[in-house]
Design a protein around this motif. Structure first.
Motif, PDB file in Angstrom:
ATOM      1  N   GLN A  33       0.602  -0.794  -0.180  1.00  0.00           N
ATOM      2  CA  GLN A  33       0.212  -0.206   0.067  1.00  0.00           C
ATOM      3  C   GLN A  33       0.709   1.239  -0.054  1.00  0.00           C
ATOM      4  N   LEU A  34       0.186   2.214  -0.820  1.00  0.00           N
ATOM      5  CA  LEU A  34       1.263   3.336  -1.003  1.00  0.00           C
ATOM      6  C   LEU A  34       0.282   4.735  -0.248  1.00  0.00           C
ATOM      7  N   VAL A  35       0.518   5.256   0.316  1.00  0.00           N
ATOM      8  CA  VAL A  35      -0.858   6.109   0.962  1.00  0.00           C
ATOM      9  C   VAL A  35      -0.258   8.117   0.917  1.00  0.00           C
ATOM     10  N   GLU A  36      -1.023   8.740   0.257  1.00  0.00           N
ATOM     11  CA  GLU A  36      -0.218   9.628   0.473  1.00  0.00           C
ATOM     12  C   GLU A  36      -1.206  10.530   0.600  1.00  0.00           C
ATOM     13  N   SER A  37      -0.316  11.627   1.324  1.00  0.00           N
ATOM     14  CA  SER A  37      -1.291  12.940   2.155  1.00  0.00           C
ATOM     15  C   SER A  37      -0.924  13.794   2.067  1.00  0.00           C
ATOM     16  N   LEU A  62       4.043  16.760   0.951  1.00  0.00           N
ATOM     17  CA  LEU A  62       3.438  15.654   0.630  1.00  0.00           C
ATOM     18  C   LEU A  62       4.141  14.355   1.204  1.00  0.00           C
ATOM     19  N   SER A  63       3.516  13.629   1.948  1.00  0.00           N
ATOM     20  CA  SER A  63       3.406  13.125   2.972  1.00  0.00           C
ATOM     21  C   SER A  63       3.530  11.221   1.996  1.00  0.00           C
ATOM     22  N   CYS A  64       3.712  10.238   2.000  1.00  0.00           N
ATOM     23  CA  CYS A  64       3.282   8.673   1.157  1.00  0.00           C
ATOM     24  C   CYS A  64       4.139   7.409   2.685  1.00  0.00           C
ATOM     25  N   ALA A  65       3.105   6.983   3.120  1.00  0.00           N
ATOM     26  CA  ALA A  65       3.161   6.144   3.412  1.00  0.00           C
ATOM     27  C   ALA A  65       3.040   4.432   2.984  1.00  0.00           C
ATOM     28  N   ASN A 114      12.770   5.352   6.367  1.00  0.00           N
ATOM     29  CA  ASN A 114      12.373   4.008   6.854  1.00  0.00           C
ATOM     30  C   ASN A 114      12.506   3.389   7.690  1.00  0.00           C
ATOM     31  N   SER A 115      12.823   4.314   8.832  1.00  0.00           N
ATOM     32  CA  SER A 115      12.039   3.989   9.879  1.00  0.00           C
ATOM     33  C   SER A 115      10.521   3.856  10.526  1.00  0.00           C
ATOM     34  N   LYS A 116      10.231   4.996   9.818  1.00  0.00           N
ATOM     35  CA  LYS A 116       8.697   5.407   9.351  1.00  0.00           C
ATOM     36  C   LYS A 116       7.868   4.643   7.921  1.00  0.00           C
ATOM     37  N   LYS A 117       8.556   3.899   7.488  1.00  0.00           N
ATOM     38  CA  LYS A 117       8.309   3.541   5.822  1.00  0.00           C
ATOM     39  C   LYS A 117       7.832   4.329   4.858  1.00  0.00           C
ATOM     40  N   SER A 118       8.507   5.900   5.076  1.00  0.00           N
ATOM     41  CA  SER A 118       8.057   6.996   4.586  1.00  0.00           C
ATOM     42  C   SER A 118       8.727   7.845   3.705  1.00  0.00           C
ATOM     43  N   VAL A 119       7.435   8.354   2.523  1.00  0.00           N
ATOM     44  CA  VAL A 119       8.968   8.876   1.747  1.00  0.00           C
ATOM     45  C   VAL A 119       8.157  10.281   1.572  1.00  0.00           C
ATOM     46  N   TYR A 120       8.596  11.591   1.506  1.00  0.00           N
ATOM     47  CA  TYR A 120       8.005  13.411   1.818  1.00  0.00           C
ATOM     48  C   TYR A 120       9.025  13.838   0.515  1.00  0.00           C
ATOM     49  N   LEU A 121       7.623  14.796   0.176  1.00  0.00           N
ATOM     50  CA  LEU A 121       8.285  15.747  -0.764  1.00  0.00           C
ATOM     51  C   LEU A 121       7.745  16.890  -0.380  1.00  0.00           C
TER      52      LEU A 121
END
Lengths: 118, 110
Positions: free
Chosen positions: A3-7, A20-23, A74-81
């Motif tokens: 799953q990739l969930v943007e917010s 932007l965040s992506c979990a 990586n500890s939060k399994k998230s990527v940001y923009l």
């Protein structure tokens, strides 16, 4: 299940900022490159940026260099923009994408709309 | 305008074989793999072809692709109504170092 969930999207004035965040639960996030791809209303796809598994390599499309910053935790399994100095032409839907390098972009988020308008 | 060139539209009838072209240069298609993505209205794109000719599991073998020099093509055989979608080609460009897309081809099944 991958799953990739943007917010973090929304309406912002020209010159403003958004983050932007992506979990990314459901897979071993730390072993994959991640990308952001955007699509202006009624237009085609445009790759924005990507980041290596450990964050040591980053690439941007020329039109966002100096204004956007991609990062990951990586500890939060998230990527940001982080998007600064936003322009009207940055308006569109932004997709978070799992980037398998030469194997392609195999999983996409649902997309998050960003509108830059006064 | 897009770095890679695709026809903006294509159409065919059910059962027909149809190809969509993607033209680039020596710094992108000529030097690297080509990728194809399928996108339905209001949905996220889906990987259709990777490494120029490979299909991910779950993609029907009606979809195939090829490359010659600085051009690539996607072929769809046994066209079905559910193939109506937008199709995009993509490749890594070595100069500048970034991913580039075609402008997309809107496929209509008549």
């Amino acid at each position: 299940e991958v799953q990739l969930v943007e917010s973090g999207g929304g309406l912002v004035q020209p010159g403003g900022s958004l983050r932007l965040s992506c979990a990314a639960p459901g897979f071993t996030f730390s072993i994959y490159w991640m990308s952001w791809v955007r699509q202006a209303p009624g237009k085609g796809l445009e790759w924005v940026a990507n980041i290596r598994e450990d964050g040591t390599e980053i690439f941007y499309v020329d039109s966002v260099k100096g204004r956007f910053t991609i990062s990951r935790d990586n500890s939060k399994k998230s990527v940001y923009l982080q998007m600064n100095s936003l322009r009207v032409e940055d308006t569109g839907v932004y997709y978070c994408v799992r980037d398998r390098d030469w194997l392609g972009w195999d999983y996409w988020g649902q997309g998050i709309p960003v509108t830059v308008s006064s | 305008q897009s770095v890679l060139t695709q026809p903006p539209s294509a159409s065919g009838t059910p059962g027909q074989r149809l190809t969509i072209s993607c033209s680039g240069s020596s710094s992108n298609i000529g030097a690297n793999y080509v990728y194809w993505y399928q996108q339905f209205p209001g949905k996220a794109p889906k990987l259709l072809i990777y490494m120029t000719i490979e299909r991910p599991s779950g993609v029907p073998d009606r979809f195939s692709a090829s490359k010659s020099g600085t051009s690539a093509s996607l072929a769809i055989s046994g066209l079905r109504s559910e193939d109506e979608a937008d199709y995009y080609c993509a490749a890594w460009d070595v100069s500048p170092r970034n991913w580039v897309f075609g402008g997309g081809t809107k496929l209509t099944v008549l």
